[in-house]
Design a protein around this motif. Structure first.
Motif, PDB file in Angstrom:
ATOM      1  N   ALA A  43       0.874  -1.232   0.060  1.00  0.00           N
ATOM      2  CA  ALA A  43       0.090  -0.125  -0.014  1.00  0.00           C
ATOM      3  C   ALA A  43       0.864   1.192  -0.007  1.00  0.00           C
ATOM      4  N   PRO A  44       0.264   2.313  -0.697  1.00  0.00           N
ATOM      5  CA  PRO A  44       1.284   3.610  -0.702  1.00  0.00           C
ATOM      6  C   PRO A  44       0.836   4.322   0.694  1.00  0.00           C
ATOM      7  N   SER A  45       1.859   5.225   1.046  1.00  0.00           N
ATOM      8  CA  SER A  45       1.530   5.980   2.063  1.00  0.00           C
ATOM      9  C   SER A  45       2.142   7.107   1.983  1.00  0.00           C
ATOM     10  N   SER A  46       1.753   8.225   2.722  1.00  0.00           N
ATOM     11  CA  SER A  46       2.375   9.730   2.580  1.00  0.00           C
ATOM     12  C   SER A  46       3.849   9.602   2.890  1.00  0.00           C
ATOM     13  N   GLY A  48       5.706   7.722   1.687  1.00  0.00           N
ATOM     14  CA  GLY A  48       6.150   6.551   1.812  1.00  0.00           C
ATOM     15  C   GLY A  48       6.774   6.026   3.109  1.00  0.00           C
ATOM     16  N   LEU A  49       6.129   6.713   4.186  1.00  0.00           N
ATOM     17  CA  LEU A  49       6.640   6.420   5.584  1.00  0.00           C
ATOM     18  C   LEU A  49       6.189   5.174   6.454  1.00  0.00           C
ATOM     19  N   GLN A  50       5.181   4.560   5.786  1.00  0.00           N
ATOM     20  CA  GLN A  50       4.813   3.268   6.163  1.00  0.00           C
ATOM     21  C   GLN A  50       4.477   3.356   7.739  1.00  0.00           C
ATOM     22  N   PRO A  51       3.595   3.941   8.342  1.00  0.00           N
ATOM     23  CA  PRO A  51       3.625   4.348   9.831  1.00  0.00           C
ATOM     24  C   PRO A  51       2.647   3.148  10.389  1.00  0.00           C
ATOM     25  N   TRP A  52       3.010   1.904  10.147  1.00  0.00           N
ATOM     26  CA  TRP A  52       2.242   0.877  10.454  1.00  0.00           C
ATOM     27  C   TRP A  52       3.011  -0.340  11.066  1.00  0.00           C
ATOM     28  N   ARG A  53       2.206  -1.198  11.751  1.00  0.00           N
ATOM     29  CA  ARG A  53       2.660  -2.441  11.856  1.00  0.00           C
ATOM     30  C   ARG A  53       1.409  -3.337  11.626  1.00  0.00           C
ATOM     31  N   PHE A  54       1.502  -4.711  11.047  1.00  0.00           N
ATOM     32  CA  PHE A  54       0.342  -5.323  10.666  1.00  0.00           C
ATOM     33  C   PHE A  54       0.652  -6.690  11.483  1.00  0.00           C
ATOM     34  N   VAL A  55      -0.276  -6.867  12.672  1.00  0.00           N
ATOM     35  CA  VAL A  55      -0.073  -7.957  13.608  1.00  0.00           C
ATOM     36  C   VAL A  55      -1.060  -9.038  13.189  1.00  0.00           C
ATOM     37  N   VAL A  56      -0.357 -10.133  12.664  1.00  0.00           N
ATOM     38  CA  VAL A  56      -1.177 -11.185  12.325  1.00  0.00           C
ATOM     39  C   VAL A  56      -1.241 -12.178  13.605  1.00  0.00           C
ATOM     40  N   VAL A  57      -2.558 -12.478  13.820  1.00  0.00           N
ATOM     41  CA  VAL A  57      -2.751 -13.321  14.970  1.00  0.00           C
ATOM     42  C   VAL A  57      -3.288 -14.514  14.753  1.00  0.00           C
ATOM     43  N   ASN A  58      -2.480 -15.632  14.854  1.00  0.00           N
ATOM     44  CA  ASN A  58      -2.671 -16.920  14.616  1.00  0.00           C
ATOM     45  C   ASN A  58      -2.939 -17.839  15.922  1.00  0.00           C
ATOM     46  N   ASP A  59      -2.419 -17.436  17.075  1.00  0.00           N
ATOM     47  CA  ASP A  59      -2.742 -18.245  18.273  1.00  0.00           C
ATOM     48  C   ASP A  59      -4.136 -18.103  18.563  1.00  0.00           C
ATOM     49  N   PRO A  60      -5.003 -19.299  18.870  1.00  0.00           N
ATOM     50  CA  PRO A  60      -6.370 -19.301  19.186  1.00  0.00           C
ATOM     51  C   PRO A  60      -6.552 -18.695  20.445  1.00  0.00           C
ATOM     52  N   GLN A  61      -5.762 -18.776  21.493  1.00  0.00           N
ATOM     53  CA  GLN A  61      -6.058 -18.388  22.839  1.00  0.00           C
ATOM     54  C   GLN A  61      -6.061 -16.813  22.886  1.00  0.00           C
ATOM     55  N   VAL A  62      -4.893 -16.559  22.184  1.00  0.00           N
ATOM     56  CA  VAL A  62      -4.920 -14.799  22.032  1.00  0.00           C
ATOM     57  C   VAL A  62      -6.184 -14.512  21.122  1.00  0.00           C
ATOM     58  N   ARG A  63      -6.578 -14.931  20.314  1.00  0.00           N
ATOM     59  CA  ARG A  63      -8.000 -14.791  19.431  1.00  0.00           C
ATOM     60  C   ARG A  63      -9.044 -14.729  20.062  1.00  0.00           C
ATOM     61  N   GLY A 138      -3.120   7.146  11.027  1.00  0.00           N
ATOM     62  CA  GLY A 138      -4.327   6.141  11.227  1.00  0.00           C
ATOM     63  C   GLY A 138      -5.035   6.136   9.607  1.00  0.00           C
ATOM     64  N   ARG A 139      -4.802   7.447   9.024  1.00  0.00           N
ATOM     65  CA  ARG A 139      -5.371   7.558   7.637  1.00  0.00           C
ATOM     66  C   ARG A 139      -4.451   6.604   6.546  1.00  0.00           C
ATOM     67  N   GLN A 140      -3.287   6.513   6.890  1.00  0.00           N
ATOM     68  CA  GLN A 140      -2.568   5.665   6.044  1.00  0.00           C
ATOM     69  C   GLN A 140      -2.886   4.099   6.235  1.00  0.00           C
ATOM     70  N   LEU A 141      -3.319   3.630   7.316  1.00  0.00           N
ATOM     71  CA  LEU A 141      -3.688   2.646   7.564  1.00  0.00           C
ATOM     72  C   LEU A 141      -4.748   1.927   6.680  1.00  0.00           C
ATOM     73  N   TYR A 142      -5.799   2.986   6.724  1.00  0.00           N
ATOM     74  CA  TYR A 142      -7.003   2.572   6.003  1.00  0.00           C
ATOM     75  C   TYR A 142      -6.849   2.236   4.413  1.00  0.00           C
ATOM     76  N   ILE A 143      -5.578   2.904   4.004  1.00  0.00           N
ATOM     77  CA  ILE A 143      -5.245   2.743   2.593  1.00  0.00           C
ATOM     78  C   ILE A 143      -4.742   1.201   2.612  1.00  0.00           C
ATOM     79  N   ALA A 144      -3.969   0.634   3.412  1.00  0.00           N
ATOM     80  CA  ALA A 144      -3.457  -0.752   3.610  1.00  0.00           C
ATOM     81  C   ALA A 144      -4.757  -1.537   3.716  1.00  0.00           C
ATOM     82  N   LEU A 145      -5.823  -1.344   4.645  1.00  0.00           N
ATOM     83  CA  LEU A 145      -6.825  -2.305   4.809  1.00  0.00           C
ATOM     84  C   LEU A 145      -7.749  -2.182   3.644  1.00  0.00           C
ATOM     85  N   GLY A 146      -7.684  -1.011   2.615  1.00  0.00           N
ATOM     86  CA  GLY A 146      -8.375  -1.053   1.304  1.00  0.00           C
ATOM     87  C   GLY A 146      -7.589  -2.132   0.520  1.00  0.00           C
TER      88      GLY A 146
END
Ligand SMILES: Cc1cc2nc3c(=O)[nH]c(=O)nc-3n(C[C@H](O)[C@H](O)[C@H](O)COP(=O)(O)O)c2cc1C
Length: 215
Positions: A43-46, A48-63, A138-146
């Protein structure tokens, strides 16, 4: 690049819907999930700063814990995969330095030649109040979500974008606060349950004449 027809894109966008009930027995193949992870990071960001972290949660207990602080929404535990889109809070000059160093590395150019770019970015970003900076991130994140949602739809993978969760509790459970990140949005992904009543509902959008103005 092999272009995809816009008919295919629109068919995918009409096919997708915010999935309420996933089939818990169906998992996204690892290679497809890996491609969706790449789609987010592309995803593009203003600046190019990529002010994000994408946390993929696989652990069923954490979920299960996250579901408790997501108003009990079943997608959190039942979807094949789940990713939390977390924004960088209080982006600082070190974050910008890291990005500049990455440009130098990837594009094989001397770091010194990027000094004026770095100074400009630091001036533009760090002069902002924290609240502005965090809203910007936060606005940059929604581009990544899209990007994520679009890629999933085109691949025939169901997804649900979600904001219905208690962000501070996510930050605690995932230890995001300690790392300077804040949970902002979630996407769950997998395959719709055969009896998800929402799958068959007509898509509700204002008419194009109401939403789009041509000048
Ligand atoms: C940012 C965002 C947050 C959302 N949060 C939730 C949520 O917490 N739970 C949920 O079931 N749907 C959630 N939705 C889904 C919307 O209700 C849905 O996208 C909208 O009604 C349009 O329907 P469609 O996506 O099926 O076309 C969210 C959508 C967006 C874009």
């Amino acid at each position: 690049m092999q272009p995809t027809s816009l008919d295919t894109v629109l068919a995918a966008f009409n096919w997708r819907y915010a999935t309420k009930k996933f089939d818990p027995s169906r998992k996204i193949p690892a290679a497809n999930w890996s491609a969706l992870e790449q789609a987010m990071t592309l995803a593009p960001s203003s600046f190019g700063l990529q002010p994000w972290r994408f946390v993929v949660v696989n652990d069923p207990q954490v979920r299960a814990k996250l579901r408790e602080v997501s108003y009990g929404q079943p997608q959190i535990t039942d979807a094949s995969h789940m990713v939390v889109f977390a924004r960088r809070t209080k982006l600082n000059a070190d974050d910008i330095g890291r990005h500049i160093a990455r440009i130098a590395e990837v594009q094989n150019i001397p770091l010194a030649s990027l000094e004026s770019t770095r100074t400009m970015m630091v001036g533009s970003m760090t002069s902002r109040a924290d609240a502005d900076l965090n809203a910007w991130a936060g606005r940059q994140l929604y581009i990544a979500l899209g990007f994520f949602l679009s890629a999933a739809a085109l691949a025939g993978i169901d997804a649900c974008p979600m904001e219905g969760f208690e962000s501070p509790k996510y930050d605690q459970i995932l230890r995001l606060d300690r790392e300077g990140y804040q949970a902002t949005a979630v996407a769950t992904a997998g395959y719709r349950a055969a009896d998800d009543a929402f799958a068959g509902k007509a898509k509700v959008r204002f008419g194009q004449e109401d939403s789009i103005r041509h000048v």
